[in-house]
Design a protein around this motif. Sequence first.
Motif, PDB file in Angstrom:
ATOM      1  N   GLY A 108       0.817  -1.206   0.000  1.00 22.41           N
ATOM      2  CA  GLY A 108       0.000   0.000   0.000  1.00 22.41           C
ATOM      3  C   GLY A 108       0.849   1.253   0.000  1.00 22.41           C
ATOM      4  N   GLY A 109       1.897   1.256   0.809  1.00 20.62           N
ATOM      5  CA  GLY A 109       2.795   2.403   0.860  1.00 20.62           C
ATOM      6  C   GLY A 109       2.534   3.282   2.064  1.00 20.62           C
ATOM      7  N   GLY A 110       3.419   4.237   2.278  1.00 22.76           N
ATOM      8  CA  GLY A 110       3.369   5.055   3.475  1.00 22.76           C
ATOM      9  C   GLY A 110       2.480   6.283   3.402  1.00 22.76           C
ATOM     10  N   GLU A 111       1.957   6.600   2.213  1.00 20.84           N
ATOM     11  CA  GLU A 111       1.091   7.765   2.088  1.00 20.84           C
ATOM     12  C   GLU A 111      -0.233   7.542   2.811  1.00 20.84           C
ATOM     13  OE1 GLU A 111       1.876  10.603   0.740  1.00 20.84           O
ATOM     14  OE2 GLU A 111       3.801  10.016  -0.116  1.00 20.84           O
ATOM     15  N   THR A 112      -0.672   8.550   3.572  1.00 20.54           N
ATOM     16  CA  THR A 112      -1.944   8.428   4.283  1.00 20.54           C
ATOM     17  C   THR A 112      -3.107   8.377   3.309  1.00 20.54           C
ATOM     18  OG1 THR A 112      -1.025   9.657   6.155  1.00 20.54           O
ATOM     19  CG2 THR A 112      -3.427   9.449   6.045  1.00 20.54           C
ATOM     20  N   ARG A 113      -3.016   9.214   2.272  1.00 22.96           N
ATOM     21  CA  ARG A 113      -4.057   9.245   1.250  1.00 22.96           C
ATOM     22  C   ARG A 113      -3.437   8.953  -0.115  1.00 22.96           C
ATOM     23  NH1 ARG A 113      -7.697  14.620   2.724  1.00 22.96           N
ATOM     24  NH2 ARG A 113      -8.398  13.911   4.800  1.00 22.96           N
ATOM     25  N   PRO A 114      -4.141   8.242  -0.977  1.00 21.95           N
ATOM     26  CA  PRO A 114      -3.617   7.970  -2.324  1.00 21.95           C
ATOM     27  C   PRO A 114      -3.414   9.265  -3.088  1.00 21.95           C
ATOM     28  CG  PRO A 114      -5.541   6.598  -1.834  1.00 21.95           C
ATOM     29  CD  PRO A 114      -5.468   7.629  -0.755  1.00 21.95           C
ATOM     30  N   VAL A 115      -2.361   9.311  -3.897  1.00 19.95           N
ATOM     31  CA  VAL A 115      -2.126  10.495  -4.715  1.00 19.95           C
ATOM     32  C   VAL A 115      -3.008  10.489  -5.952  1.00 19.95           C
ATOM     33  CG1 VAL A 115       0.252  10.736  -3.923  1.00 19.95           C
ATOM     34  CG2 VAL A 115      -0.232   9.406  -5.998  1.00 19.95           C
ATOM     35  N   GLY A 116      -3.627   9.357  -6.233  1.00 17.36           N
ATOM     36  CA  GLY A 116      -4.471   9.248  -7.419  1.00 17.36           C
ATOM     37  C   GLY A 116      -5.529   8.177  -7.255  1.00 17.36           C
ATOM     38  N   THR A 117      -5.692   7.359  -8.283  1.00 18.37           N
ATOM     39  CA  THR A 117      -6.774   6.377  -8.299  1.00 18.37           C
ATOM     40  C   THR A 117      -6.340   4.988  -7.816  1.00 18.37           C
ATOM     41  OG1 THR A 117      -6.276   5.869 -10.623  1.00 18.37           O
ATOM     42  CG2 THR A 117      -7.940   7.557 -10.198  1.00 18.37           C
ATOM     43  N   VAL A 118      -5.063   4.791  -7.573  1.00 22.47           N
ATOM     44  CA  VAL A 118      -4.569   3.492  -7.109  1.00 22.47           C
ATOM     45  C   VAL A 118      -4.437   3.541  -5.586  1.00 22.47           C
ATOM     46  CG1 VAL A 118      -2.758   1.765  -7.304  1.00 22.47           C
ATOM     47  CG2 VAL A 118      -3.322   3.202  -9.278  1.00 22.47           C
ATOM     48  N   GLU A 119      -5.055   2.584  -4.902  1.00 26.97           N
ATOM     49  CA  GLU A 119      -5.113   2.649  -3.448  1.00 26.97           C
ATOM     50  C   GLU A 119      -4.491   1.456  -2.744  1.00 26.97           C
ATOM     51  OE1 GLU A 119      -9.022   3.372  -2.024  1.00 26.97           O
ATOM     52  OE2 GLU A 119      -9.450   4.992  -3.440  1.00 26.97           O
ATOM     53  N   SER A 120      -4.352   0.319  -3.422  1.00 26.60           N
ATOM     54  CA  SER A 120      -3.953  -0.893  -2.710  1.00 26.60           C
ATOM     55  C   SER A 120      -3.113  -1.806  -3.585  1.00 26.60           C
ATOM     56  CB  SER A 120      -5.196  -1.655  -2.246  1.00 26.60           C
ATOM     57  OG  SER A 120      -5.880  -2.220  -3.369  1.00 26.60           O
ATOM     58  N   SER A 121      -2.412  -2.723  -2.931  1.00 21.90           N
ATOM     59  CA  SER A 121      -1.632  -3.715  -3.667  1.00 21.90           C
ATOM     60  C   SER A 121      -2.542  -4.664  -4.439  1.00 21.90           C
ATOM     61  CB  SER A 121      -0.735  -4.499  -2.701  1.00 21.90           C
ATOM     62  OG  SER A 121      -1.499  -5.103  -1.674  1.00 21.90           O
ATOM     63  N   ILE A 122      -3.757  -4.844  -3.970  1.00 22.21           N
ATOM     64  CA  ILE A 122      -4.712  -5.684  -4.710  1.00 22.21           C
ATOM     65  C   ILE A 122      -4.980  -5.084  -6.089  1.00 22.21           C
ATOM     66  CG2 ILE A 122      -7.140  -6.394  -4.806  1.00 22.21           C
ATOM     67  CD1 ILE A 122      -6.994  -6.992  -1.827  1.00 22.21           C
ATOM     68  N   GLN A 123      -5.116  -3.763  -6.167  1.00 25.66           N
ATOM     69  CA  GLN A 123      -5.314  -3.120  -7.462  1.00 25.66           C
ATOM     70  C   GLN A 123      -4.095  -3.303  -8.368  1.00 25.66           C
ATOM     71  OE1 GLN A 123      -6.848   0.728  -5.518  1.00 25.66           O
ATOM     72  NE2 GLN A 123      -7.639   0.860  -7.604  1.00 25.66           N
TER      73      GLN A 123
END
Length: 310
Positions: free
Chosen positions: A115-130
């Motif tokens: 997922g990464g360390g960003e609290t909010r997604p910078v765009g439309t990708v939010e998860s490792s599942i995506q």
Amino acid sequence: MAILKFIDRSKNNGGAVAKYAGSLLHPYSIEVTPRTAAKIDDFSALLPSGTRVYIAHIAGTSIGDMVATARRLREDGFAVMPHFPARSIPDVPTLESWISLYRNEADVTEALLLGGGETRPVGTVESSIQLLESGLFDRYGFKRLHVAGHPEGSRDIDPDGTTRNVDSALKWKTDFSGLTDAHMAIVTQFGFDPTVITTWAERVAQAGITLPIHVGIAGPAKLQTLIKFALSCGVGPSLKLLQKRALDVTRLMLPYGPGDMVGALTDYVRDNPQTLISQFHLFPLGGIEPAARWVADNTITQPRPATATL
């Protein structure tokens, strides 16, 4: 699964150090960033040939620097596994651009998806599942995909303190592993309590997870450094062990070594051959060179397949 053979155990400032032939430390993987890698003149003098080297994608690091580091390590004969932090990737076209750059300019065929360390997604990708659902890693011929494991939970994924979402995500990824041509495994965050690790490994196995587990281990470092990283990375229950050590003035100034963790977990795997735990992933929080030297000093080299085959 690692084949274990007990050799010796002694005491030093880093705790109980176990020397094993073919242990979880042989082979092992290690993590770098472009900045820390640039400080190393010759990785071949530090790491065994074929060692898997993860490249952490820290916020603010350019994809150009990431690819250049990957190219250097591949040319030196290492298996390279860059991070793909979902919440730092704006969209699927950007994801494909990154994959293409790694594949075509650095001959990379492995990736850690998280997922990464960003609290909010910078765009439309939010998860490792995506990232997995995109199908791009298979399309570009990636041979190995690792995903993150959280033995102490993740407040980013489960803000309520449960493990409901991280557990369901691991189950989804286990099911996905049957659909991809890539080999998959779990790599965990570092911790300091082996019981937390083994209890979690048993629980996820009972929940139907079958992916091999590469346990994160903190390399030698000052105690203050470890506590700082543990707080920033969300390490919870096992942090109490560090804090307890900090209260002992006789140990406060001594460097931390991973001997106790390595010894306890290697003994556990020896006694529980059915476990999913298969090897160690080293976080060199006190520096790449001290971490690599510690491993070299505390293992007995025996012929065994390179990390990239596990």
